[in-house]
Design an enzyme around this catalytic site. Sequence first.
Site, PDB file in Angstrom:
ATOM      1  N   HIS A 114     -24.066  30.105  41.602  1.00 16.05           N
ATOM      2  CA  HIS A 114     -24.222  28.877  40.592  1.00 16.05           C
ATOM      3  C   HIS A 114     -24.199  29.114  39.243  1.00 16.05           C
ATOM      4  O   HIS A 114     -23.635  28.373  38.467  1.00 16.05           O
ATOM      5  CB  HIS A 114     -24.894  27.869  41.210  1.00 16.05           C
ATOM      6  CG  HIS A 114     -24.993  26.622  40.549  1.00 16.05           C
ATOM      7  ND1 HIS A 114     -23.978  25.393  40.873  1.00 16.05           N
ATOM      8  CD2 HIS A 114     -26.109  26.072  39.668  1.00 16.05           C
ATOM      9  CE1 HIS A 114     -24.372  24.485  40.215  1.00 16.05           C
ATOM     10  NE2 HIS A 114     -25.288  24.830  39.310  1.00 16.05           N
ATOM     11  N   LYS A 179     -37.540   9.079  44.028  1.00 20.57           N
ATOM     12  CA  LYS A 179     -38.731   8.815  44.741  1.00 20.57           C
ATOM     13  C   LYS A 179     -38.659   9.410  46.010  1.00 20.57           C
ATOM     14  O   LYS A 179     -37.549   9.598  46.642  1.00 20.57           O
ATOM     15  CB  LYS A 179     -39.451   7.504  44.779  1.00 20.57           C
ATOM     16  CG  LYS A 179     -39.844   7.062  43.133  1.00 20.57           C
ATOM     17  CD  LYS A 179     -40.732   5.745  43.383  1.00 20.57           C
ATOM     18  CE  LYS A 179     -41.733   5.550  42.251  1.00 20.57           C
ATOM     19  NZ  LYS A 179     -40.710   5.029  41.341  1.00 20.57           N
TER      20      LYS A 179
HETATM   21  C1  R5P Z   1     -24.003  21.309  41.141  1.00 20.77           C
HETATM   22  O1  R5P Z   1     -23.788  21.200  39.781  1.00 20.77           O
HETATM   23  C2  R5P Z   1     -22.796  22.004  42.103  1.00 20.77           C
HETATM   24  O2  R5P Z   1     -21.951  22.539  41.313  1.00 20.77           O
HETATM   25  C3  R5P Z   1     -22.389  21.037  43.112  1.00 20.77           C
HETATM   26  O3  R5P Z   1     -21.634  19.812  42.354  1.00 20.77           O
HETATM   27  C4  R5P Z   1     -23.599  20.100  43.734  1.00 20.77           C
HETATM   28  O4  R5P Z   1     -24.632  21.124  44.067  1.00 20.77           O
HETATM   29  C5  R5P Z   1     -23.003  19.434  44.937  1.00 20.77           C
HETATM   30  O5  R5P Z   1     -24.108  18.803  45.503  1.00 20.77           O
HETATM   31  P1  R5P Z   1     -23.814  17.495  46.331  1.00 20.77           P
HETATM   32  O6  R5P Z   1     -22.858  17.959  47.307  1.00 20.77           O
HETATM   33  O7  R5P Z   1     -25.346  17.090  46.881  1.00 20.77           O
HETATM   34  O8  R5P Z   1     -23.478  16.503  45.488  1.00 20.77           O
END
Ligand code: R5P
Length: 277
Positions: A114, A179
């Site tokens: 990431h 929260k």
């Molecule tokens: C964050 O910047 C990652 O690249 C993903 O977009 C993110 O972690 C996705 O998380 P969620 O499925 O909870 O929206």
Amino acid sequence: MRLVSPNFSDIAEPNIEMKKFPDGDNYTCLPEIKDGEVYLFHRLYPEQDSALMQAFFMLNTLKRSGIKATLVSPYLPYSRQDKIFKKGEPLSAEIVCDLLSHSGAARLITVDCHFLKKEGTFKYGNLEIVNLSAKKLLVDYAKKLVGEIEVISPDMGANYLVAEFGGKSMKKVRGEYEKGEAAYRKIEKVEMDFDISGRNVLILDDMISTGGTMIKAIENVKKGGAKKVLCAATHGFFLKDSLQKLKNLCDYVFVTDSIPSAVSSVSLKDLLFSHTR
Ligand code: R5P
């Protein structure tokens, strides 16, 4: 030589013994190693904290025997905690990398990490990381399903996954922490300012966690008049009922087997094996 953890039994025969002590502590035992260098295949998810402890123990065993170890784990936990959003928070990503290095990892081979946001070899904290990408495998798979596609990402952070395919990125804005017990920053909006009407669209991200990002991105492309909508990521956690929600919303959902799931249609085995021996 490849050392294979039981949690990687889908790609090779495990040769590491792994158990729990009665109180829940982890026990690991490596086979006899003749080479001076090993590739340790061990997933760090699910149960990331326990999987990390197992990795530390195995790396320490190798270090004490003077063996050079490369940890091979497609998903690196805590990789999203690479920035301090609020005073008082730790740099968890850096701590994990430092601990892996301290335990004995000469390097880590991982996929679409990431915080790196590009392929290549990097130093992060004290750890050398070889960051591979599953983007081509995922795009090729999508093309097999529906033919020509527009490849786009749901936020700027994942732009590196789509750029080489001529893809554009939406803009995501997260708010403050919500929260409650979960450390979760609500997604305030995901904006799309380009045209995809009448095209097949693949929305590609590095990970799908709660599915919140993808759901908003799918809504955008549907509103924009997309033909077929595919959503894919390298790492699929699919927390709670997010997989079902995504399946209901778009034509295809798929991820790699970085984290095995019912929609892990793209195998990372050849990619990982081509960088190890
Ligand atoms: C964050 O910047 C990652 O690249 C993903 O977009 C993110 O972690 C996705 O998380 P969620 O499925 O909870 O929206």
